[in-house]
Design a protein around this motif. Structure first.
Motif, short mmCIF file in Angstrom:
data_model
loop_
_atom_site.label_atom_id
_atom_site.label_comp_id
_atom_site.label_asym_id
_atom_site.label_seq_id
_atom_site.Cartn_x
_atom_site.Cartn_y
_atom_site.Cartn_z
N HIS A 93 0.84 -1.20 0.00
CA HIS A 93 0.00 0.00 0.00
C HIS A 93 0.88 1.25 0.00
O HIS A 93 1.90 1.29 0.68
CB HIS A 93 -0.86 -0.05 1.28
N ASP A 118 -1.99 -0.93 -3.79
CA ASP A 118 -3.16 -0.12 -3.45
C ASP A 118 -2.64 1.27 -3.09
O ASP A 118 -1.56 1.39 -2.51
CB ASP A 118 -3.84 -0.78 -2.24
N THR A 120 -3.68 5.21 -1.44
CA THR A 120 -4.61 6.15 -0.80
C THR A 120 -4.17 7.56 -1.16
O THR A 120 -3.00 7.92 -0.97
CB THR A 120 -4.56 6.00 0.74
N ARG A 140 -1.39 1.51 7.10
CA ARG A 140 -1.92 0.16 7.38
C ARG A 140 -0.74 -0.78 7.59
O ARG A 140 0.41 -0.40 7.33
CB ARG A 140 -2.73 -0.35 6.17
N THR A 143 1.40 -0.90 4.52
CA THR A 143 1.87 0.34 3.89
C THR A 143 3.39 0.30 3.73
O THR A 143 4.12 0.09 4.70
CB THR A 143 1.45 1.58 4.71
#
Ligand SMILES: Cc1ncc(COP(=O)(O)O)c(C=O)c1O
Length: 396
Positions: A93, A118, A120, A140, A143
């Motif tokens: 992430h 992923d 953000t 997270r 991450t």
């Protein structure tokens, strides 16, 4: 320079200092051979310029080791290397922000399409700042990377990267900074700010030429190489070298650009260092801001105050698309600005300025003067008057 008033230093600093032109020409005439490949005198001289630049920039960012100052073509190239080199081999992430330039958004986007990662995207607040707590909350267990802009090339806000770095350090997440707009005007201390990688471009506030940029990589930061080729050493090996600087450098370096970048450092020092240049440019910014902020039908973006800003100001004349204002500034007043989305579409999506084709951006440099700003203020006021008659026909 003629009578052009250049207020587009956010795109590239212009003109370049005389000593940069001189250093590039001298270097290429006298030592323009390939460094690091041969032992003859000229090659050694050329290598010395490269080493000196690595050393000076490492000190400039308070990095750990000049060998871990790697050269790239520009910030885009540097950011691609960091994003891919951190995420490609392990997935996971990443956290970034709506303030980013496409040189962060697009590498992440392409990885999103092709691999198992992923991302953000954090929004900024009404003044254009990212809340460090939003980063803390977004981290997270998987991450792997936090990558943020230091100074926005659209609204000029300067992020609290020391706070971001502290959070990343506590959570053991790689922290990379896009310093394209700040390197050379806002001091960056990698150690104090817990930054793993600073990506920079040579042609903006570092006052060097185009085609040169790089990454200052912290001692324990891990970035995998994503391109391979000749390094001039250990040529029999099939694998590209893992040691720095070769790990992230393949092929012949832009030595003339490096000579120019080194001279850019000398120019910055001759002007009293980044803080002194920033102070001068912000005085011009303050003058512009005071001159237009209360003008009826002038909209400024994220500029309630100029605290923690770089000299980049986005505005629109109500009822006018940004390009109309920019064209009038150019044609009627010989003022060069940048209009549109400035390669940072998410900023505009969040502010709603994508619907009016972006903003007009003024960005000041060390060669701008108070007279330039006086002319810009007068021009904006007159354009507001002109726009009153035109708004109906422009239909918004
Ligand atoms: C914030 C930011 N990041 C990255 C870049 C890309 O820099 P370059 O075009 O030198 O790669 C820019 C250029 O405008 C920028 O303003």
């Amino acid at each position: 320079m003629g009578k052009l008033i250049y207020l587009d230093n956010g795109a590239t600093a212009w003109p370049k200092p005389d000593n940069v032109h001189q250093a590039m020409s001298d270097f290429y005439r006298n030592f323009g051979v390939n460094p690091g490949r041969s032992g003859y005198d000229l090659a050694i001289e050329a290598e010395q310029t490269v080493s000196k630049c690595r050393k000076q920039l490492t000190e400039f960012f308070n990095g750990d080791d000049p060998e871990r100052l790697v050269f790239a073509y520009n910030a885009t190239d540097a950011l691609n290397q960091v994003i891919q080199g951190v995420l490609c081999h392990q997935g996971g992430h990443a956290i970034t922000t709506n303030l980013e330039h496409n040189s962060v958004i697009r590498p992440l986007w392409h990885l999103l399409q092709r691999s198992d990662i992923d991302v953000t995207f954090l929004p900024f607040d009404k003044d254009g700042f990212i809340d460090p707590d939003d980063i803390r909350r977004a981290i997270r267990p998987d991450t792997k990377l936090v990558i943020t802009n230091h100074g926005s090339n659209v609204i000029g806000t300067c992020q609290p990267i020391a706070e971001f770095g502290k959070i990343c350090k506590e959570r053991d997440v790689f922290f990379a900074v896009d310093a394209s707009q700040t390197a050379g005007v806002i001091p960056i201390d990698m150690k104090a700010m817990n930054i793993d990688a600073v990506c920079f471009t040579g042609h903006k506030s570092l006052m060097g030429p185009t085609g040169i940029g790089g990454i200052c990589v912290a001692e324990d930061a891990v970035i995998m190489g994503t391109r391979w080729g000749g390094t001039g050493v250990k040529s029999a090996l099939r694998f590209h070298l893992e040691e720095y600087p070769y790990r992230l450098e393949a092929g012949t370096l832009n030595t003339m650009g490096i000579a120019g970048l080194l001279a850019g450092q000398e120019f910055i020092e001759s002007r009293g260092g980044p803080e002194a240049i920033h102070k001068y440019e912000m005085e011009l910014m303050q003058k512009l801001w005071e001159g237009i902020k209360d003008v009826d039908r002038v909209n400024l973006y994220c500029a309630e105050s100029l605290e923690n800003h770089i000299p980049v100001l986005s505005m629109n004349v109500e009822g006018f698309e940004a390009t109309n204002t920019g064209t009038l500034l150019d044609v009627e007043y010989d003022i060069a600005t940048r209009t549109g989305l400035h390669c940072a579409p998410l900023v505009h999506e969040q502010m709603g300025t994508d619907k009016i084709k972006g903003t007009v951006r003024f960005s000041m440099g060390p060669f701008n003067t108070e007279e330039h700003i006086d002319t810009a203020i007068k021009a904006v006021k007159e354009i507001v008057q002109m726009s009153k008659g035109w708004t109906r026909s422009l239909n918004y």
